[in-house]
Write a protein that holds these residues in place. Structure first.
Motif, PDB file in Angstrom:
ATOM      1  N   THR A   6       0.854  -1.188   0.000  1.00  0.00           N
ATOM      2  CA  THR A   6       0.000   0.000   0.000  1.00  0.00           C
ATOM      3  C   THR A   6       0.891   1.240   0.000  1.00  0.00           C
ATOM      4  OG1 THR A   6      -0.101   0.223   2.423  1.00  0.00           O
ATOM      5  CG2 THR A   6      -1.733  -1.236   1.369  1.00  0.00           C
ATOM      6  N   PRO A  76      -2.374   1.494  -3.795  1.00  0.00           N
ATOM      7  CA  PRO A  76      -3.535   2.174  -3.195  1.00  0.00           C
ATOM      8  C   PRO A  76      -3.123   2.945  -1.933  1.00  0.00           C
ATOM      9  CG  PRO A  76      -3.603  -0.187  -2.762  1.00  0.00           C
ATOM     10  CD  PRO A  76      -2.496   0.024  -3.748  1.00  0.00           C
ATOM     11  N   ARG A  78      -3.637   4.122   1.527  1.00  0.00           N
ATOM     12  CA  ARG A  78      -4.443   3.620   2.641  1.00  0.00           C
ATOM     13  C   ARG A  78      -4.185   4.347   3.958  1.00  0.00           C
ATOM     14  NH1 ARG A  78      -8.410   0.438   0.407  1.00  0.00           N
ATOM     15  NH2 ARG A  78      -7.564  -1.223  -0.893  1.00  0.00           N
ATOM     16  N   ILE A 127      -8.300   8.249  -0.701  1.00  0.00           N
ATOM     17  CA  ILE A 127      -8.492   6.949  -0.052  1.00  0.00           C
ATOM     18  C   ILE A 127      -9.899   6.417  -0.322  1.00  0.00           C
ATOM     19  CG2 ILE A 127      -8.587   5.756   2.177  1.00  0.00           C
ATOM     20  CD1 ILE A 127      -6.468   7.735   3.191  1.00  0.00           C
ATOM     21  N   ALA A 128     -10.876   7.322  -0.330  1.00  0.00           N
ATOM     22  CA  ALA A 128     -12.269   6.925  -0.546  1.00  0.00           C
ATOM     23  C   ALA A 128     -12.488   6.296  -1.922  1.00  0.00           C
ATOM     24  CB  ALA A 128     -13.186   8.133  -0.377  1.00  0.00           C
ATOM     25  N   LYS A 129     -11.572   6.528  -2.852  1.00  0.00           N
ATOM     26  CA  LYS A 129     -11.701   5.987  -4.205  1.00  0.00           C
ATOM     27  C   LYS A 129     -11.087   4.593  -4.341  1.00  0.00           C
ATOM     28  CE  LYS A 129     -11.467  10.628  -6.261  1.00  0.00           C
ATOM     29  NZ  LYS A 129     -10.690  11.545  -7.128  1.00  0.00           N
ATOM     30  N   THR A 130     -10.425   4.119  -3.296  1.00  0.00           N
ATOM     31  CA  THR A 130      -9.788   2.804  -3.379  1.00  0.00           C
ATOM     32  C   THR A 130     -10.813   1.697  -3.155  1.00  0.00           C
ATOM     33  OG1 THR A 130      -9.229   2.759  -1.025  1.00  0.00           O
ATOM     34  CG2 THR A 130      -7.613   3.744  -2.519  1.00  0.00           C
ATOM     35  N   GLY A 131     -10.459   0.509  -3.552  1.00  0.00           N
ATOM     36  CA  GLY A 131     -11.346  -0.629  -3.337  1.00  0.00           C
ATOM     37  C   GLY A 131     -11.407  -1.003  -1.869  1.00  0.00           C
ATOM     38  N   PRO A 132     -12.567  -1.451  -1.396  1.00  0.00           N
ATOM     39  CA  PRO A 132     -12.707  -1.797   0.018  1.00  0.00           C
ATOM     40  C   PRO A 132     -12.015  -3.105   0.367  1.00  0.00           C
ATOM     41  CG  PRO A 132     -14.735  -2.281  -1.148  1.00  0.00           C
ATOM     42  CD  PRO A 132     -13.835  -1.592  -2.132  1.00  0.00           C
ATOM     43  N   ARG A 138     -11.161   1.056   4.085  1.00  0.00           N
ATOM     44  CA  ARG A 138     -10.345   1.598   3.000  1.00  0.00           C
ATOM     45  C   ARG A 138      -9.038   2.217   3.502  1.00  0.00           C
ATOM     46  NH1 ARG A 138     -15.535   2.327   0.723  1.00  0.00           N
ATOM     47  NH2 ARG A 138     -15.612   1.538  -1.431  1.00  0.00           N
ATOM     48  N   TYR A 180     -17.087   5.951   4.389  1.00  0.00           N
ATOM     49  CA  TYR A 180     -16.125   5.584   3.347  1.00  0.00           C
ATOM     50  C   TYR A 180     -15.158   4.507   3.818  1.00  0.00           C
ATOM     51  CZ  TYR A 180     -17.834  10.011   1.522  1.00  0.00           C
ATOM     52  OH  TYR A 180     -18.645  11.029   1.079  1.00  0.00           O
ATOM     53  N   ILE A 182     -13.037   4.832   6.340  1.00  0.00           N
ATOM     54  CA  ILE A 182     -11.782   5.476   6.732  1.00  0.00           C
ATOM     55  C   ILE A 182     -11.824   5.768   8.231  1.00  0.00           C
ATOM     56  CG2 ILE A 182     -10.235   7.449   6.409  1.00  0.00           C
ATOM     57  CD1 ILE A 182     -11.482   7.757   3.588  1.00  0.00           C
TER      58      ILE A 182
END
Length: 253
Positions: A6, A76, A78, A127-132, A138, A180, A182
């Motif tokens: 990450t 990503p 994180r 971060i909110a755009k990354t895959g869960p 995230r 999200y 986070i």
């Protein structure tokens, strides 16, 4: 959350708490982007896995570009650990009865509180755009407060207010970003062996250490870094402010 493969951002990453944290995260397999001012970058010790990015956290567009640099690297994003900050001292009124320049207060709050928020917000956007991951997680943001947020000493009005703002930001930010996946947590250190103490004599440092109940010494940057890694890995700790101070409670002066 596993840091392996990450990306992570550490502000103030060229020295002190930030440098120790950047090194620790890189040791856990993260690609770390250490944000700091250019003069600090020039003195930074190169660490494998850490990329140094010159940025002023009070410059919104500069922060946006620096975050984009971390995202563009391909892993990503994180993790964010906000360590950038300054320590200032100045009573409301000086001994001659004159007021301390309010610009000192404004600058301290701008760097310590507003700067932390700038990075939190602009990094959380990415971060909110990354895959869960598991449980929809995230990422995480860790901010740095201080015991001064709770027991500010005489002359610490600006510093204590800026760190008190970090504490006040913690829970609403955690609640806001929960949707999200986070998490937001805050570490409030006591007296740590960092460059902020560079101008303090060894004798006075021993006096400071003697006021800590146990362990009777100053904290080490590496201990902050270990706590940051623990918070990153422990997925159920969220919205917490954790004191790292050896049970120290600051006296008025």
């Amino acid at each position: 959350m596993d840091l392996q493969n990450t990306a992570a951002i550490v502000t103030g990453g060229a020295s002190g708490l930030g440098a120790a944290t950047a090194q620790a995260l890189a040791g856990q397999g993260a690609a770390v982007f250490a944000f700091d001012l250019q003069p600090s970058m020039e003195k930074a010790r190169a660490v494998d896995g850490v990329t140094y990015v010159a940025v002023d956290v009070t410059d919104v567009e500069g922060v946006r570009l620096a975050v984009a640099t971390a995202v563009a690297a391909g892993r990503p994003l994180r993790t964010v650990v906000n360590c950038a900050g300054i320590g200032t001292a100045g009573r409301v009124l000086n001994k001659d009865g004159s007021a301390t320049d309010p610009a000192l207060f404004a600058r301290t709050v701008s760097i310590n509180l507003v700067g932390s928020y700038n990075v939190l917000a602009l990094a959380a956007e990415q971060i909110a755009k990354t895959g869960p991951l598991g449980d929809g997680a995230r990422g995480i943001v860790i901010n740095t407060a201080s015991v001064a947020a709770f027991e500010g000493q005489i002359g610490q009005e600006a510093y204590a207010a800026s760190k008190g703002g970090i504490v006040g930001l913690n829970l609403p930010a955690a609640r806001d970003l929960a949707q999200y996946g986070i998490r937001v947590n805050t570490i409030a250190p006591g007296i740590v062996e960092t460059p902020m103490l560079a101008g303090v004599t060894e004798e006075f440092q021993k006096t400071l250490a003697a006021g800590v109940p146990f362990p009777r010494r100053l904290a080490r940057p590496e201990e902050y870094a270990r706590l940051a890694v623990f918070l990153i890995e422990h997925d159920y700790i969220n919205g917490e402010v954790i004191r790292m101070d050896g049970a120290l409670r600051m006296a008025p002066r």
